[in-house]
Design an enzyme around this catalytic site. Structure first.
Site, short mmCIF file in Angstrom:
data_model
loop_
_atom_site.label_atom_id
_atom_site.label_comp_id
_atom_site.label_asym_id
_atom_site.label_seq_id
_atom_site.Cartn_x
_atom_site.Cartn_y
_atom_site.Cartn_z
N CYS A 36 0.77 -1.46 0.01
CA CYS A 36 0.39 0.01 0.23
C CYS A 36 1.05 0.87 -0.37
O CYS A 36 0.49 2.41 0.10
CB CYS A 36 -0.63 -0.07 0.94
SG CYS A 36 -2.27 -1.48 1.15
N HIS A 73 -9.20 2.59 -3.11
CA HIS A 73 -8.12 2.49 -2.64
C HIS A 73 -7.26 1.56 -4.08
O HIS A 73 -7.21 0.36 -3.38
CB HIS A 73 -7.89 2.18 -0.92
CG HIS A 73 -6.29 1.30 -0.43
ND1 HIS A 73 -5.56 1.89 -1.03
CD2 HIS A 73 -6.63 0.66 0.83
CE1 HIS A 73 -4.55 1.61 -0.33
NE2 HIS A 73 -4.85 0.93 0.78
#
Length: 401
Positions: free
Chosen positions: A92, A353
């Site tokens: 991430c 995301h």
């Protein structure tokens, strides 16, 4: 030093929806082209017809097709066969890691102009499977599918991110009501920013999608009725967890010397964001959402500044609990006094995301708000992300004009 002189992103699409038919390089290419053209039209890359070509393209990516996705994307963007590519995987934090890697190459004097960012096509990511005999399987003759690669080896905690967010919420006393309120706030901010046109200057149409497809009004009464999504008795729901998404983002980074010389007698130098300091840290793999906190503390220490010196803070909103745990630790109130400083246009909970791109989206948000928004020289911002496996990454920037 390094200056971010242009920043663009494509719309973020929920996996399986508006961007589902596009491969990762097809998401990245139009964004790379747009940010390169922005820098050129601003007079930052030399005279028209003889623009400086990027020394490299660095893209973060987590679940792509393999190979060197950055090189494929650079070629698809029409940047020329002489432009190489580097693909970075820090999960991430990949988009931020790509920017940091580009900055380090420029600061070392090896490069002067790099395009950096990230891309994720969760919709087209390949299925993964162990080869027969290479891992335990039913009969040792058929491939054994698996959902994700390990974040940590045997002997270490290796939780999925949802249960880990529940564990972090419990460990840091982040209740369900605050998580629901934060998610609703993120969506409300994103809707308001879309309506006000604050995303217009950074968005590049990709395929048939021209705006983020997820932000919507969240009814507090509906949020309160939602069941735990990951852990029986947990506090994280589908609304307080970011969705799996598709998207791409890119920024143009120039050496300070090239940027400083880009003005002329007949025009002002284009403004930008100077990278002041960055940090990558390891933390407890049992609580991966905590990693942003020590990374932010390390980056701020290296920059010589404190949280109070920051006009804007972008923390990748993987989960509401994770952002609230970080802001509590930093002494911030994102639902009160600091609502206009912490993710002021909404974040990954509302926008989506796209793992490999989200860190770069955070820096793009800083660019749009602080640079294009007219903040004065010296105004500081920070972007940060927590990373699976127990890591954190953060970047401190300041406006230069």
């Amino acid at each position: 030093m390094t200056v971010v002189v242009a920043a663009r992103r494509g719309p973020i699409g929920t996996a399986g929806r508006g961007l589902r038919a596009l491969l990762a390089h097809e998401l990245a290419a139009p964004v790379l082209r747009a940010v390169h053209d922005d820098a050129g039209r601003a007079g930052l890359l030399g005279p028209a017809g003889a623009w400086l070509a990027p020394d490299d393209v660095v893209l973060g990516n987590c679940t792509g097709p393999g190979g060197n996705l950055a090189r494929v994307s650079a070629l698809a963007a029409g940047l020329g066969t002489g432009v190489p590519g580097l693909t970075v995987d820090r999960q991430c934090g990949s988009g931020l890691a790509a920017i940091l890697a580009a900055h380090q190459a420029i600061a070392a004097g090896d490069m002067t102009y790099v395009l950096a960012g990230g891309v994720e096509s969760a919709s087209t990511a390949p299925d993964r499977a162990h080869r027969p005999g290479a891992a335990p399987s039913r009969d040792n003759t058929t491939p054994e599918p698996y959902a994700r690669a390990p974040f940590a080896p045997p002997g270490f905690p290796d939780p999925d991110m949802g249960p880990a967010a529940d564990a972090l919420a419990a460990a840091r006393s982040i209740g369900r009501e605050r998580q629901d309120a934060y998610a609703a706030s993120s969506h409300a901010k994103a809707l308001a920013s879309h309506a006000a046109g604050r995303f217009d200057r950074e968005l590049v149409a990709v395929g048939d999608l021209r705006r983020d497809d997820r932000p919507r009004r969240l009814d507090p009464a509906v949020l309160a009725r939602m069941r735990p999504a990951f852990t029986p008795g947990g506090s994280v729901t589908a609304a307080t967890a970011s969705p799996i998404s598709d998207g791409a983002c890119a920024l143009a980074l120039l050496s300070d010397a090239v940027w400083a010389g880009s003005g002329g007698p007949d025009r002002e130098r284009a403004p930008g964001l100077r990278i002041v300091a960055g940090a990558v840290v390891g933390s407890d793999p049992a609580l991966p959402g905590w990693g942003a906190v020590p990374a932010i503390e390390a980056a701020l220490e290296r920059s010589g500044h404190g949280v109070g010196d920051l006009a804007m803070i972008e923390i990748v909103e993987a989960f509401a609990a994770q952002v609230l745990a970080a802001t509590d630790a930093l002494g911030l109130d994102p639902l009160g006094a600091d609502a206009d400083r912490v993710c002021p246009d909404g974040g990954a909970l509302a926008l989506g995301h796209p793992w490999g791109a989200s860190g770069a989206v955070a820096v793009t948000r800083l660019f749009s708000r602080l640079v294009a928004g007219g903040f004065p020289t010296g105004t500081r911002g920070l972007a940060a992300a927590a990373v699976g496996g127990g890591m954190g990454i953060a970047l401190v920037v300041e406006v230069v004009r």
